[in-house]
Design a protein around this motif. Structure first.
Motif, short mmCIF file in Angstrom:
data_model
loop_
_atom_site.label_atom_id
_atom_site.label_comp_id
_atom_site.label_asym_id
_atom_site.label_seq_id
_atom_site.Cartn_x
_atom_site.Cartn_y
_atom_site.Cartn_z
N THR A 12 0.81 -1.09 -0.11
CA THR A 12 -0.13 -0.13 -0.06
C THR A 12 1.07 1.15 -0.12
O THR A 12 2.05 1.15 0.45
N MET A 13 0.35 2.37 -0.43
CA MET A 13 1.07 3.63 -0.55
C MET A 13 0.08 4.69 0.28
O MET A 13 -1.12 4.74 0.01
N ASP A 14 0.65 5.33 1.08
CA ASP A 14 -0.18 6.27 2.06
C ASP A 14 -0.28 7.76 1.49
O ASP A 14 0.50 7.92 0.20
N SER A 15 -0.78 8.58 2.04
CA SER A 15 -1.07 9.92 1.28
C SER A 15 0.34 10.53 1.41
O SER A 15 0.27 11.55 0.66
N TYR A 16 1.26 10.17 2.08
CA TYR A 16 2.69 10.91 2.20
C TYR A 16 3.46 10.30 1.28
O TYR A 16 4.64 10.71 1.18
N GLY A 17 3.23 9.21 0.41
CA GLY A 17 4.08 8.71 -0.47
C GLY A 17 4.81 7.48 0.23
O GLY A 17 5.68 7.06 -0.49
N GLY A 18 4.53 6.97 1.15
CA GLY A 18 5.18 5.92 2.16
C GLY A 18 4.54 4.67 1.53
O GLY A 18 3.21 4.23 1.47
N VAL A 19 5.35 3.58 1.10
CA VAL A 19 4.92 2.42 0.77
C VAL A 19 5.40 1.44 1.69
O VAL A 19 6.44 1.26 2.34
N ARG A 20 4.23 0.25 1.98
CA ARG A 20 4.59 -0.46 3.04
C ARG A 20 4.08 -1.84 2.60
O ARG A 20 3.10 -1.96 1.86
N LEU A 37 7.60 -6.40 5.92
CA LEU A 37 9.00 -6.44 5.51
C LEU A 37 9.24 -5.17 4.67
O LEU A 37 8.61 -4.23 4.04
N PRO A 38 10.60 -5.12 4.77
CA PRO A 38 11.20 -3.84 4.00
C PRO A 38 10.86 -3.98 2.53
O PRO A 38 10.83 -4.63 1.86
N VAL A 39 10.50 -2.43 1.82
CA VAL A 39 10.01 -2.57 0.59
C VAL A 39 10.97 -1.79 -0.08
O VAL A 39 11.49 -0.72 -0.03
N VAL A 40 11.55 -2.68 -1.07
CA VAL A 40 12.78 -1.92 -1.89
C VAL A 40 12.27 -1.03 -2.85
O VAL A 40 11.23 -1.08 -3.54
N GLY A 41 12.83 0.16 -3.03
CA GLY A 41 12.37 1.37 -4.11
C GLY A 41 11.46 2.23 -3.49
O GLY A 41 11.50 2.99 -4.21
N ALA A 42 11.16 1.95 -2.34
CA ALA A 42 10.04 2.90 -1.90
C ALA A 42 10.48 4.47 -1.44
O ALA A 42 9.63 5.35 -1.35
N THR A 43 11.66 4.52 -1.24
CA THR A 43 12.48 5.77 -0.93
C THR A 43 12.60 6.72 -2.08
O THR A 43 13.19 7.57 -2.16
N ALA A 44 12.68 6.25 -3.39
CA ALA A 44 13.18 6.62 -4.42
C ALA A 44 12.14 7.79 -4.99
O ALA A 44 10.92 7.97 -4.49
N GLU A 45 12.80 8.93 -5.51
CA GLU A 45 11.79 10.10 -5.96
C GLU A 45 11.12 9.65 -7.17
O GLU A 45 11.22 8.94 -7.87
N ASP A 86 16.38 -13.60 -1.67
CA ASP A 86 17.47 -14.67 -2.22
C ASP A 86 16.91 -15.53 -2.98
O ASP A 86 15.68 -15.64 -3.41
N SER A 87 17.69 -16.40 -3.42
CA SER A 87 17.37 -17.51 -4.31
C SER A 87 16.35 -18.40 -3.98
O SER A 87 15.71 -19.30 -4.49
N ALA A 88 16.19 -18.65 -2.43
CA ALA A 88 15.32 -19.56 -2.03
C ALA A 88 14.01 -18.61 -1.62
O ALA A 88 12.92 -19.16 -0.94
N MET A 89 13.88 -17.31 -2.11
CA MET A 89 12.68 -16.41 -1.84
C MET A 89 12.52 -16.16 -0.43
O MET A 89 11.26 -15.72 -0.16
N THR A 90 13.54 -16.10 0.23
CA THR A 90 13.59 -15.63 1.69
C THR A 90 13.45 -14.11 1.46
O THR A 90 14.84 -13.60 1.20
N PRO A 91 12.67 -13.37 2.32
CA PRO A 91 12.80 -11.98 2.30
C PRO A 91 14.13 -11.51 3.15
O PRO A 91 14.49 -12.01 4.06
N LEU A 92 14.78 -10.41 2.73
CA LEU A 92 15.84 -10.01 3.04
C LEU A 92 15.68 -8.60 3.66
O LEU A 92 14.92 -7.77 3.37
N ASP A 93 16.57 -8.21 4.74
CA ASP A 93 16.54 -7.11 5.28
C ASP A 93 17.63 -6.06 4.51
O ASP A 93 17.97 -6.22 3.51
N VAL A 94 17.68 -4.71 5.09
CA VAL A 94 18.38 -3.74 4.41
C VAL A 94 19.70 -4.02 4.25
O VAL A 94 20.53 -3.83 3.42
N LEU A 95 20.38 -5.11 5.01
CA LEU A 95 21.58 -5.55 5.00
C LEU A 95 21.87 -6.80 4.16
O LEU A 95 22.86 -7.40 4.07
N GLY A 96 20.73 -7.50 3.48
CA GLY A 96 20.84 -8.48 2.74
C GLY A 96 20.82 -9.60 3.43
O GLY A 96 21.20 -10.73 2.91
N GLN A 97 20.36 -9.63 4.83
CA GLN A 97 20.12 -10.76 5.40
C GLN A 97 18.68 -11.54 5.68
O GLN A 97 17.78 -10.58 5.90
#
Length: 425
Positions: free
Chosen positions: A318-326, A332-340, A361-372
């Motif tokens: 979802t995207m809120d009225s302030y442009g935040g995507v979650r 889970l962290p959303v990649v690309g959500a902070t792009a202009e 990753d290749s097992a489809m396990t969601p990763l955090d911002v550090l790639g873990q």
């Protein structure tokens, strides 16, 4: 206790459920709705277009061999979901799905097929249903009941003449799907055409309306049963090709029914109308999911979760009225959500918003911002994954199937872990 819980009944959810059940896992699939397959075209897209830039240009080309084009495409899209897996697994996964429903999907032969659309264009896709085969005819009669909205046979024929260089002619017949209807839906026609009496009347009117064209083009209404289209073509005595229509899609409904039944036959427990609203966890593992039920919520324990909820279209993103995507369930962290400029005023641009999603990753396990990995027994698949604008490049079905197969195989073969280079490809 259920070994694995699947959240979502779209193409990725059903694919993961079937793959796990084939390996002997005990699977429960929770879905709030009926899934999104019937909103698609009943075909399987792998990679349809190579895009030259942010808007369509003459250099944008339909891809003939999606697998040969894959490496070059990923060079320009390093965060693409396909880039997380060995490329050979993409074709293996799609071939596996085709083998599940051999009477409904034609086997893949390594190249895309061109299929006609409601407007008389041709678009590339990889797996098709037999009734969609486009054989480059010299002439075609495009025929439709007058009572169907959103399909105009003369317009489709005129566009085919220009784009496909085929001698095309448009014809109408008068045959409501139900007596007295002015507007009849494609689903109503499909249900009616599954009846032999209505199908005979339909064939008679079509045969009387057309001339001596080589092929007959009809809107995608030729029955919910897979054999109906073949029997109509046989009665007409000429090849028939179905033109893709806006959703709800009759061919999509055929595919949805076939895959859902395949899952049930393998012992998957499919629970429709159940919304997953939360989860429980212990350390780095999900221990259960919370399902909203009458009276009180119920927690279902599990060993693994395959999260296949879709993306923005289903509310998983979802995207809120302030442009935040979650992401709405596991946060889970959303990649690309902070792009202009996630959304621009350029209609033809690939809006960055729709490439937002979850990194895996290749097992489809969601990763955090550090790639873990965040939760080691949670696997995210399908439309939730970051890095592709699926409808622009026509890749969504291949992403759904490949990610589902990778997640299922990682669950049933826990000793096989993704390598570092696979995670960063």
């Amino acid at each position: 206790m259920t070994d694995t819980i699947i959240v979502g009944a779209g193409l990725s959810g059903l694919s993961a459920a079937i793959r796990l059940a084939q390996a002997g896992a005990k699977v429960t699939l929770f879905t709030f709705g009926l899934g999104g397959i019937q909103l698609g075209q009943g075909t399987i897209d792998v990679l349809g277009y190579s895009l030259a830039g942010s808007r369509p240009t003459p250099a944008d080309t339909a891809i003939t061999d999606p697998f040969a084009a894959m490496s070059q495409h990923l060079t320009g899209h390093p965060g693409h979901p396909y880039a997380t897996v060995p490329l050979a697994s993409i074709r293996d996964s799609v071939d596996w799905l085709a083998a599940l429903v051999p009477d409904l999907l034609t086997p893949g032969d390594g190249v895309n097929h061109m299929v006609p659309t409601a407007l008389g264009g041709l678009r590339p896709t990889y797996l098709i249903q037999p009734s969609m085969t486009w054989s480059n005819p010299s002439s075609i009669a495009v025929v439709s009941p007058r009572q169907i909205k959103d399909f105009y046979p003369r317009l489709a024929a005129a566009n085919l003449t220009k784009t496909a260089h085929v001698d095309a002619h448009g014809y109408h017949i008068d045959l409501p799907a139900r007596p007295g209807e002015v507007d009849s839906s494609p689903v109503a026609y499909a249900t009616a055409l599954d009846r032999s009496d209505f199908a005979r009347r339909f064939v008679e009117l079509v045969a009387n309306a057309i001339a001596d064209e080589e092929v007959i083009g009809l809107p995608a209404i030729l029955g919910l049963h897979p054999d109906t289209a073949e029997s109509i073509a046989r009665a007409l005595g000429r090849p028939v090709v179905e033109f893709l229509l806006p959703p709800p899609s009759v061919p999509g409904m055929r595919l949805n029914v076939a895959l859902t039944q395949r899952a049930k036959d393998l012992g998957v427990r499919v629970v429709i109308g159940s919304k997953v609203t939360g989860f429980t966890s212990a350390g780095a593992k999900v221990t259960g999911v919370v399902v909203a039920q009458a009276g009180r919520d119920q927690t279902y324990p599990c060993d693994h979760v395959v999260y296949a909820p879709g993306g923005f279209e289903s509310g998983a993103l979802t995207m809120d009225s302030y442009g935040g995507v979650r992401e709405t369930l596991f946060d889970l962290p959303v990649v690309g959500a902070t792009a202009e400029d996630l959304i621009t005023g350029d209609y033809w641009a690939d809006q960055r918003l729709f490439a937002c999603g979850v990194a895996v990753d290749s097992a489809m396990t969601p990763l955090d911002v550090l790639g873990q990995p965040i939760y080691t027994n949670l696997h995210a698949v399908g439309g939730l994954l970051a890095g592709a604008v699926r409808w622009t490049e026509k890749s969504g079905d291949g992403i759904a199937i490949t990610s589902a197969v990778r997640a299922a195989d990682a669950i049933v073969s826990p000793g096989v872990t993704p390598t570092t280079n696979e995670r960063t490809r």
